[in-house]
Design a protein around this motif. Structure first.
Motif, PDB file in Angstrom:
ATOM      1  N   GLN A   1      37.184  30.987  35.658  1.00 23.50           N
ATOM      2  CA  GLN A   1      36.791  30.378  36.923  1.00 23.50           C
ATOM      3  C   GLN A   1      35.484  29.617  36.755  1.00 23.50           C
ATOM      4  O   GLN A   1      34.534  30.102  36.143  1.00 23.50           O
TER       5      GLN A   1
ATOM      6  N   SER B   1      32.423  36.074  50.626  1.00 28.96           N
ATOM      7  CA  SER B   1      31.588  35.982  49.440  1.00 28.96           C
ATOM      8  C   SER B   1      31.793  34.636  48.756  1.00 28.96           C
ATOM      9  O   SER B   1      32.831  33.997  48.911  1.00 28.96           O
TER      10      SER B   1
ATOM     11  N   TYR C   1      41.043  52.711  38.153  1.00 29.32           N
ATOM     12  CA  TYR C   1      41.295  53.369  39.443  1.00 29.32           C
ATOM     13  C   TYR C   1      42.775  53.261  39.770  1.00 29.32           C
ATOM     14  O   TYR C   1      43.552  52.651  39.025  1.00 29.32           O
TER      15      TYR C   1
ATOM     16  N   ARG D   1      34.470  24.153  49.523  1.00 33.29           N
ATOM     17  CA  ARG D   1      33.812  24.694  50.721  1.00 33.29           C
ATOM     18  C   ARG D   1      32.612  23.826  51.084  1.00 33.29           C
ATOM     19  O   ARG D   1      31.852  23.430  50.212  1.00 33.29           O
TER      20      ARG D   1
ATOM     21  N   GLN E   1      32.125  34.243  45.622  1.00 33.82           N
ATOM     22  CA  GLN E   1      33.122  34.428  44.562  1.00 33.82           C
ATOM     23  C   GLN E   1      34.425  34.901  45.200  1.00 33.82           C
ATOM     24  O   GLN E   1      34.452  35.928  45.859  1.00 33.82           O
ATOM     25  N   PRO E   2      35.521  34.174  45.003  1.00 36.87           N
ATOM     26  CA  PRO E   2      36.798  34.626  45.566  1.00 36.87           C
ATOM     27  C   PRO E   2      37.168  36.013  45.029  1.00 36.87           C
ATOM     28  O   PRO E   2      36.945  36.299  43.848  1.00 36.87           O
ATOM     29  N   TYR E   3      37.677  36.832  45.915  1.00 35.04           N
ATOM     30  CA  TYR E   3      38.045  38.191  45.501  1.00 35.04           C
ATOM     31  C   TYR E   3      39.286  38.156  44.622  1.00 35.04           C
ATOM     32  O   TYR E   3      40.246  37.449  44.902  1.00 35.04           O
ATOM     33  N   LYS E   4      39.235  38.911  43.588  1.00 33.21           N
ATOM     34  CA  LYS E   4      40.381  38.997  42.693  1.00 33.21           C
ATOM     35  C   LYS E   4      41.136  40.279  43.016  1.00 33.21           C
ATOM     36  O   LYS E   4      40.648  41.374  42.751  1.00 33.21           O
ATOM     37  N   PRO E   5      42.339  40.168  43.628  1.00 33.90           N
ATOM     38  CA  PRO E   5      43.073  41.390  43.969  1.00 33.90           C
ATOM     39  C   PRO E   5      43.608  42.084  42.722  1.00 33.90           C
ATOM     40  O   PRO E   5      43.742  41.466  41.666  1.00 33.90           O
ATOM     41  N   SER E   6      43.906  43.359  42.876  1.00 33.56           N
ATOM     42  CA  SER E   6      44.440  44.104  41.731  1.00 33.56           C
ATOM     43  C   SER E   6      45.858  43.610  41.414  1.00 33.56           C
ATOM     44  O   SER E   6      46.599  43.199  42.303  1.00 33.56           O
ATOM     45  N   ARG E   7      46.208  43.643  40.148  1.00 36.28           N
ATOM     46  CA  ARG E   7      47.548  43.199  39.730  1.00 36.28           C
ATOM     47  C   ARG E   7      48.143  44.247  38.784  1.00 36.28           C
ATOM     48  O   ARG E   7      48.330  44.002  37.599  1.00 36.28           O
TER      49      ARG E   7
ATOM     50  N   TYR F   1      44.921  52.079  36.534  1.00 35.76           N
ATOM     51  CA  TYR F   1      44.824  50.611  36.453  1.00 35.76           C
ATOM     52  C   TYR F   1      43.381  50.252  36.138  1.00 35.76           C
ATOM     53  O   TYR F   1      42.464  50.645  36.843  1.00 35.76           O
TER      54      TYR F   1
END
Lengths: 418, 366
Positions: free
Chosen positions: B228, A405, B173, B277, A407-413, B182
């Motif tokens: 961002q 994608s 979730y 990119r 938009q870079p994925y934002k992992p859960s923290r 969370y």
């Protein structure tokens, strides 16, 4: 081919797709396409002009129409342009091309104007809209000249039948020669003061003067009563002007009816051009009485407040009507400096500047169309831009695209930093 | 199916029909396999990601409603073995034009994806989520997300100017076993863009700014992702049979905020690397039913600002690759295949990897 072109030039009505089809059928009957000059005609033009265009793609037809136009083959150009116009969603520049063919190919400003106007409703805007508006102004003038010429033909209907009144310059009386321009300048101010023009557009304001000038040019012995019979307005305002010297004048206003009969003679008005306000109000009162038009309340101030710019304005008006645009422009520039708040002078100046710019505009309009071909289709461009913005804000799920994608994925923290 | 039945079917499929039409239902069914082979010293690890997506597009109230879901299977082999599979979240996205100059969309992501992962599965998913490894799908899904976006456009001559704003409310979730309730921070996005079109050439500049609110666990703010900014610029040629695209995207991420000893503070250094990119793509359609495409891309991720010996250090990475494919349109059906090969390095070249991506999609219009 030139015969065909002349044939279309003489047509009194705007062409439609059906009319073009009928025209192409009738053209040989009118003597078009004679074979006496076949040897001089380029080979590409020998194909039957009545044949259905070989290309069916609207884009190709439009390209072909422009190519025919560039070669001077306006009939085929018009045929292909109307062929392209049959498409359900024709190119937004097509009306400009059709207008261009009518405008510079067939010298039909009256048919070109509605085509150019269609383009004004599309959203590309910018310099092209301004450029076309300027051309439309100029074409209005040409169209009016054409109408005037047609109206001078025997049996033609009266050109100002629906107008409440027309004006004819004050006639000189007495031994002194009044300053040129006063006779038309004063009357034009009265004309506007009583709401003479049908609307505030330049073209309607100048039309009665164009008609009067054409009439005077066509008839060296023109008289106000003959003009009033020809022009067909409910009334024609005119009169006589005596120069008494030392800027003093005496004016008698007269009104002729549509049959050319003198219907009203006003009281003599004596005044000084130095006191233009009083003279103007007296003229307004007399004209209002003669024309049976209620006086505006409160009385308007004279648009041109002093005699020198009034004289310059009147002279510029005559220059303009006689086609001496440079002289008119120079006089109006001087008048504008002396009366900077005058709307009449400002409008006339704008009109003259536009027409000066347009005098050598035939080839420029073809360049405008060619430049327009670099424009994007506004609908497509907007759609493309909307989709790009929307995709940036809401990227499609990468599960569908199989690619990363945007938009870079934002992992859960969920963890807390110790 | 025998040949006698197949020939009339092919004939029917070849009848000309517009595939793209807002007034008809469309379905996309496909799948892809993304395989990455990681080499760190002598250790080789291979991870395969299989995803089978389904998308249905329905005309709705003058717009379109997309329903998207997928199944994913991920397997790791090599030094350790692990596998996890399950459905992804189901996404509903409706898009409507408001006149000619505006587009509005409403979208919701239903939490149908696999959640509350055990420790091993969560570890594998963390590998998937790494930005430097470039996996297409990086999660089974979050909670119930609901969002909207409005885009406006203005056209003047060669210029098209757009402005957009969006907001997504993220639902709570349980990402891993033991971490309950969370709630990721909501996300607000603003986009601006400018296209300059000259004949068939389009020069584009777009920018998007994303602001994420705080992540909370049981109502306690624990983390906030840095703001961002994405800047995209590109040149596109849109011919009748040939389309070319050259695009550069730069993504800058700023400092996160963390809960540190009861204080919610910006981190001392920016732990986020930035992305650059480059994407080149060509699409050629020699005949109406056939399209061939080729693409090349490069992605460079800068190291974060922590010192190399810090446990929070994230080294630079670089990925480059090329691929191609074809699409065949037969009546209302469109079949496309795509193959991509990429090579790259991560963590300052201490990890080398290569990836293969095979993708196929069948699109049908009804």
């Amino acid at each position: 081919m030139k015969n065909c072109t002349r044939f279309i030039r003489r047509l009194p009505v705007r062409l439609t797709v059906r009319a073009v089809a009928a025209l192409l059928t009738a053209a040989p009957l009118a003597g078009c396409g004679g074979s006496h000059r076949l040897a001089q005609i380029p080979k590409a033009q020998l194909a039957p002009v009545f044949a259905v265009p070989s290309a069916s793609d609207p884009a190709k037809l439009q390209k072909s129409a422009y190519a025919h136009y560039r070669r001077g083959d306006y009939v085929r150009a018009l045929r292909d342009a109307y062929g392209a116009a049959r498409d359900a969603s024709p190119d937004f520049r097509l009306p400009v091309l059709i207008g261009l063919i009518y405008d510079t190919g067939f010298d039909r400003p009256d048919l070109a104007i509605p085509e150019y106007r269609q383009f004004l409703h599309t959203p590309p805007g910018g310099k092209y809209v301004r450029r076309l508006q300027q051309r439309i102004h100029y074409l209005h003038r040409l169209a009016q000249e054409r109408e005037t010429t047609l109206a001078l033909q025997p049996g033609a209907p009266s050109p100002l039948q629906t107008a409440p009144f027309a004006v004819y310059p004050l006639q000189q009386a007495g031994p002194r020669q009044p300053e040129p321009g006063v006779e038309i300048g004063l009357l034009d101010m009265v004309f506007h003061g009583l709401g003479g023009p049908a609307d505030t557009s330049h073209t309607d304001a100048i039309r009665p003067h164009l008609l009067r000038h054409a009439f005077q040019s066509a008839h060296s012995d023109a008289t106000p009563d003959a003009f009033s019979r020809w022009v067909g307005a409910s009334a024609t305002l005119t009169g006589s002007l005596i120069d008494l010297g030392a800027h003093r004048v005496q004016i008698v206003l007269r009104v002729f009816d549509t049959e050319g009969r003198l219907s009203h003679t006003g009281q003599p008005i004596t005044g000084s051009l130095s006191d233009l306000r009083a003279l103007y109000h007296a003229l307004l009162g007399s004209a209002s009485e003669g024309l049976d038009i209620p006086l505006p309340s409160p009385l308007p101030e004279p648009d041109i407040p002093s005699p020198l710019p009034l004289v310059l304005y009147g002279q510029a008006l005559e220059d303009y009507l006689s086609g001496r645009l440079s002289d008119a422009h120079r006089r109006l520039a001087d008048a504008g400096r002396l009366a900077p708040d005058s709307h009449l002078i400002a409008d006339a100046q704008e009109r003259t500047e536009q027409e000066l710019a347009e005098t050598s505009g035939d080839h420029a309009m073809a360049d405008v169309y060619r430049d327009m071909m670099a424009l994007p289709d506004p609908s497509e461009a907007m759609e493309r831009r909307l989709q790009a913005t929307h995709t940036l804000a809401v990227p499609p799920p990468s599960a569908l695209t199989g690619a990363e994608s945007l938009q870079p994925y934002k992992p859960s923290r969920p963890e807390v930093t110790p | 199916m025998n040949a006698r039945r197949l020939i009339p079917l092919i004939f029917l499929l070849c009848l000309p029909h517009p595939v793209r039409c807002a007034t008809q239902m469309e379905a996309d069914l496909g799948g892809f396999m993304h395989q990455i082979t990681l080499r760190r010293d002598t250790t080789v690890t291979r991870i395969r990601q299989w995803v089978s997506p389904l998308q249905i597009r329905l005309p709705l109230a003058g717009g379109a409603l997309d329903i998207q879901t997928a199944l994913m299977y991920v397997a790791q082999s090599g030094a350790s073995s692990e596998e996890v599979w399950g459905p992804l979240n189901t996404r509903f996205a409706g898009t409507w034009k408001l006149g000619r100059r505006a587009l509005i969309s409403l979208h919701a992501s239903l939490p149908t994806g696999k959640r509350t992962l055990d420790a091993q599965s969560a570890e594998l998913l963390r590998t998937l989520a790494r930005n430097d490894l470039n996996f297409p799908v990086r999660t089974f899904g979050d909670g119930l997300d609901i969002g909207t976006d409005l885009s406006l456009v203005r056209q003047s001559g060669h210029l098209s100017l757009s402005l957009g704003a969006g907001y997504t409310r993220k639902g709570a979730y349980d990402p891993v076993a033991g971490a309950t309730n969370y709630k990721p921070g909501d996300e607000a996005t603003i986009t601006v863009g400018l296209d300059y079109t000259w004949r068939r050439l389009v020069y584009r500049v777009s920018a998007a700014g994303a602001h994420r609110l705080t992540d909370r666990v049981d109502g306690l703010a624990v983390f906030q992702n840095g703001k961002q900014i994405l800047v995209q610029t590109g040149v596109y040629y849109e011919g009748l049979s040939l389309r070319l695209q050259a695009e550069i995207v730069d993504i800058v991420r700023m400092k996160n905020r963390l809960l540190d000893h009861s204080l919610f503070l910006y981190e001392f250094r920016d732990s986020n690397g930035n992305d650059l990119r480059v994407h080149l793509k060509a699409n050629w359609s020699p005949i109406r039913i056939l399209a061939l495409f080729a693409e090349a891309n490069l992605k460079h991720i800068t190291a974060n600002t922590y010192p190399v010996d810090s446990p929070l250090y994230q080294g630079r990475a670089r990925i480059w690759g090329a691929g191609g494919g074809m699409a065949i349109t037969l009546g209302k059906a469109r079949l496309s295949f795509h193959i991509t090969r990429q090579d790259g390095s991560a963590v300052d070249r201490t990890v080398l990897f290569s990836t293969h991506n095979y993708r196929g999609t069948l699109s049908l219009a009804f």
